[in-house]
Design an enzyme around this catalytic site. Structure first.
Site, PDB file in Angstrom:
ATOM      1  N   LYS A  43     -28.735  38.266   5.795  1.00 23.82           N
ATOM      2  CA  LYS A  43     -27.397  38.426   5.209  1.00 23.82           C
ATOM      3  C   LYS A  43     -26.382  38.711   6.318  1.00 23.82           C
ATOM      4  O   LYS A  43     -25.295  38.133   6.335  1.00 23.82           O
ATOM      5  CB  LYS A  43     -27.408  39.573   4.188  1.00 23.82           C
ATOM      6  CG  LYS A  43     -26.043  39.823   3.575  1.00 23.82           C
ATOM      7  CD  LYS A  43     -25.976  41.052   2.707  1.00 23.82           C
ATOM      8  CE  LYS A  43     -24.535  41.362   2.346  1.00 23.82           C
ATOM      9  NZ  LYS A  43     -24.376  42.628   1.631  1.00 23.82           N
ATOM     10  N   ASP A  76     -11.976  46.304   3.596  1.00 26.27           N
ATOM     11  CA  ASP A  76     -11.941  46.157   2.150  1.00 26.27           C
ATOM     12  C   ASP A  76     -12.501  44.779   1.859  1.00 26.27           C
ATOM     13  O   ASP A  76     -12.165  43.802   2.539  1.00 26.27           O
ATOM     14  CB  ASP A  76     -10.527  46.299   1.597  1.00 26.27           C
ATOM     15  CG  ASP A  76     -10.558  46.588   0.090  1.00 26.27           C
ATOM     16  OD1 ASP A  76     -11.605  47.050  -0.403  1.00 26.27           O
ATOM     17  OD2 ASP A  76      -9.564  46.333  -0.590  1.00 26.27           O
ATOM     18  N   THR A 122     -15.548  55.084   5.789  1.00 28.00           N
ATOM     19  CA  THR A 122     -16.345  54.884   4.578  1.00 28.00           C
ATOM     20  C   THR A 122     -17.330  56.035   4.416  1.00 28.00           C
ATOM     21  O   THR A 122     -17.681  56.705   5.392  1.00 28.00           O
ATOM     22  CB  THR A 122     -17.125  53.550   4.631  1.00 28.00           C
ATOM     23  OG1 THR A 122     -17.742  53.312   3.372  1.00 28.00           O
ATOM     24  CG2 THR A 122     -18.192  53.547   5.698  1.00 28.00           C
ATOM     25  N   PHE A 126     -26.526  45.482  -1.808  1.00 24.96           N
ATOM     26  CA  PHE A 126     -25.814  46.301  -2.791  1.00 24.96           C
ATOM     27  C   PHE A 126     -24.825  45.413  -3.547  1.00 24.96           C
ATOM     28  O   PHE A 126     -24.724  44.213  -3.309  1.00 24.96           O
ATOM     29  CB  PHE A 126     -25.082  47.460  -2.091  1.00 24.96           C
ATOM     30  CG  PHE A 126     -23.943  47.025  -1.198  1.00 24.96           C
ATOM     31  CD1 PHE A 126     -24.186  46.503   0.053  1.00 24.96           C
ATOM     32  CD2 PHE A 126     -22.624  47.130  -1.632  1.00 24.96           C
ATOM     33  CE1 PHE A 126     -23.142  46.094   0.875  1.00 24.96           C
ATOM     34  CE2 PHE A 126     -21.569  46.724  -0.813  1.00 24.96           C
ATOM     35  CZ  PHE A 126     -21.832  46.206   0.443  1.00 24.96           C
ATOM     36  N   GLY A 127     -24.098  46.033  -4.460  1.00 26.85           N
ATOM     37  CA  GLY A 127     -23.009  45.349  -5.161  1.00 26.85           C
ATOM     38  C   GLY A 127     -23.440  44.061  -5.854  1.00 26.85           C
ATOM     39  O   GLY A 127     -24.408  44.025  -6.616  1.00 26.85           O
ATOM     40  N   TYR A 128     -22.730  42.992  -5.535  1.00 32.29           N
ATOM     41  CA  TYR A 128     -22.970  41.701  -6.194  1.00 32.29           C
ATOM     42  C   TYR A 128     -24.065  40.879  -5.500  1.00 32.29           C
ATOM     43  O   TYR A 128     -24.262  39.713  -5.840  1.00 32.29           O
ATOM     44  CB  TYR A 128     -21.662  40.896  -6.251  1.00 32.29           C
ATOM     45  CG  TYR A 128     -20.563  41.587  -7.061  1.00 32.29           C
ATOM     46  CD1 TYR A 128     -20.504  41.444  -8.450  1.00 32.29           C
ATOM     47  CD2 TYR A 128     -19.615  42.389  -6.443  1.00 32.29           C
ATOM     48  CE1 TYR A 128     -19.524  42.086  -9.192  1.00 32.29           C
ATOM     49  CE2 TYR A 128     -18.624  43.044  -7.177  1.00 32.29           C
ATOM     50  CZ  TYR A 128     -18.580  42.880  -8.548  1.00 32.29           C
ATOM     51  OH  TYR A 128     -17.622  43.514  -9.294  1.00 32.29           O
TER      52      TYR A 128
HETATM   53  P1  IMP Z   1     -15.373  47.620  -0.646  1.00 33.47           P
HETATM   54  O1  IMP Z   1     -14.004  47.965  -1.123  1.00 33.47           O
HETATM   55  O2  IMP Z   1     -15.384  46.918   0.630  1.00 33.47           O
HETATM   56  O3  IMP Z   1     -16.301  48.795  -0.710  1.00 33.47           O
HETATM   57  O4  IMP Z   1     -15.976  46.570  -1.663  1.00 33.47           O
HETATM   58  C1  IMP Z   1     -15.630  46.595  -3.007  1.00 33.47           C
HETATM   59  C2  IMP Z   1     -16.766  46.112  -3.844  1.00 33.47           C
HETATM   60  O5  IMP Z   1     -17.029  44.741  -3.535  1.00 33.47           O
HETATM   61  C3  IMP Z   1     -18.086  46.840  -3.646  1.00 33.47           C
HETATM   62  O6  IMP Z   1     -18.190  47.983  -4.451  1.00 33.47           O
HETATM   63  C4  IMP Z   1     -19.087  45.794  -4.045  1.00 33.47           C
HETATM   64  O7  IMP Z   1     -19.266  45.796  -5.436  1.00 33.47           O
HETATM   65  C5  IMP Z   1     -18.395  44.495  -3.631  1.00 33.47           C
HETATM   66  N1  IMP Z   1     -18.905  44.066  -2.307  1.00 33.47           N
HETATM   67  C6  IMP Z   1     -18.286  44.138  -1.117  1.00 33.47           C
HETATM   68  N2  IMP Z   1     -19.075  43.662  -0.142  1.00 33.47           N
HETATM   69  C7  IMP Z   1     -20.215  43.284  -0.754  1.00 33.47           C
HETATM   70  C8  IMP Z   1     -21.440  42.719  -0.264  1.00 33.47           C
HETATM   71  O8  IMP Z   1     -21.663  42.474   0.939  1.00 33.47           O
HETATM   72  N3  IMP Z   1     -22.369  42.465  -1.192  1.00 33.47           N
HETATM   73  C9  IMP Z   1     -22.202  42.709  -2.504  1.00 33.47           C
HETATM   74  N4  IMP Z   1     -21.112  43.252  -3.004  1.00 33.47           N
HETATM   75  C10 IMP Z   1     -20.107  43.536  -2.131  1.00 33.47           C
END
Ligand code: IMP
Length: 212
Positions: A175, A69, A7, A152-154
């Site tokens: 968390k 993922d 990553t 981050f993210g959601y």
């Molecule tokens: P990734 O492919 O694991 O990077 O996750 C894909 C997407 O899922 C990220 O860009 C976030 O929007 C969302 N995501 C994954 N894990 C989390 C988390 O722990 N919190 C919030 N959003 C998450």
């Protein structure tokens, strides 16, 4: 021994490093390497994407690699965004625009039907060969507006079961105790530990022979 986390996301690296603390590993990210080709995450499942990333990166680097993922599956949206979580709101998507889209789609959905699950799949591979696969889940519901500053993210719109606060309000420490990623990592940690104990001498010799 070195473990490469496939990553460039520093938030994710921080979470994963914290959860692997205590193992005899130096945890590094792709930022420590040059010219690692981008792996296109076009699988239909989280499992397929995690495996593809771990196998390709570990083959390219000739190293021990973990790749994850993750995604958010919302029941009222037929498990979307799921594998499309990162770019749910289209090209140029940001965390804020993704959250906005989710909240808009759930506008008329009542609290009881806003159930969701965060899923994380972690693949462990060594020099192009799969070592193991782990999965973790965290159930909860989607709130009505973004609240909180951490993560981050959601995180600002996800309220885990048993809590009244979003992931973004709970803070990283809390968390990490309950998240989909930490649960997957607890399983992955077992796979990594077993593998390190049986292969560490072999891996060290191999690393010495590989020019950086
Ligand atoms: P990734 O492919 O694991 O990077 O996750 C894909 C997407 O899922 C990220 O860009 C976030 O929007 C969302 N995501 C994954 N894990 C989390 C988390 O722990 N919190 C919030 N959003 C998450």
């Amino acid at each position: 021994m070195e473990l490469v986390v496939a990553t460039r996301n520093q938030d994710k690296l921080k979470e994963i490093s914290a959860l692997l603390r205590g193992l005899p590993l130096e945890v590094v990210s792709l930022d420590n390497f040059r010219n690692v080709p981008e792996v296109i995450e076009n699988g239909r499942t989280l499992e397929a994407n995690a495996k593809k990333k771990a196998v390709h990166v570990s083959r390219f680097l000739g190293r021990f690699v973990v790749a994850d993922d993750s995604g958010l599956e919302i029941e009222a949206l037929g498990k979307e965004p799921g594998v499309h979580s990162a770019r749910f709101s289209g090209k140029g998507a940001t965390y804020a625009s993704n959250n906005k889209k989710v909240l808009k789609l759930l506008n008329a959905v009542p609290r009881a039907k806003r159930t969701a699950v965060f899923r994380c799949v972690i693949a462990v591979a060594d020099r192009g060969k799969m070592v193991g696969l782990a999965e973790g889940r965290c159930r909860g519901r989607i709130g009505f507006r973004p609240i909180g500053r951490t993560g981050f993210g959601y995180d600002p719109i996800f309220v885990p079961y048993g809590y009244k606060k979003t992931f973004a309000q709970l803070g990283l420490k809390k968390k990490n105790r309950i998240s989909h990623r930490s649960r997957a990592l607890i399983e992955a940690r077992k796979i990594i530990k077993r593998y390190v104990l049986t292969h560490s001498t072999l891996l060290r010799v191999n690393f010495l022979e590989q020019p950086c």
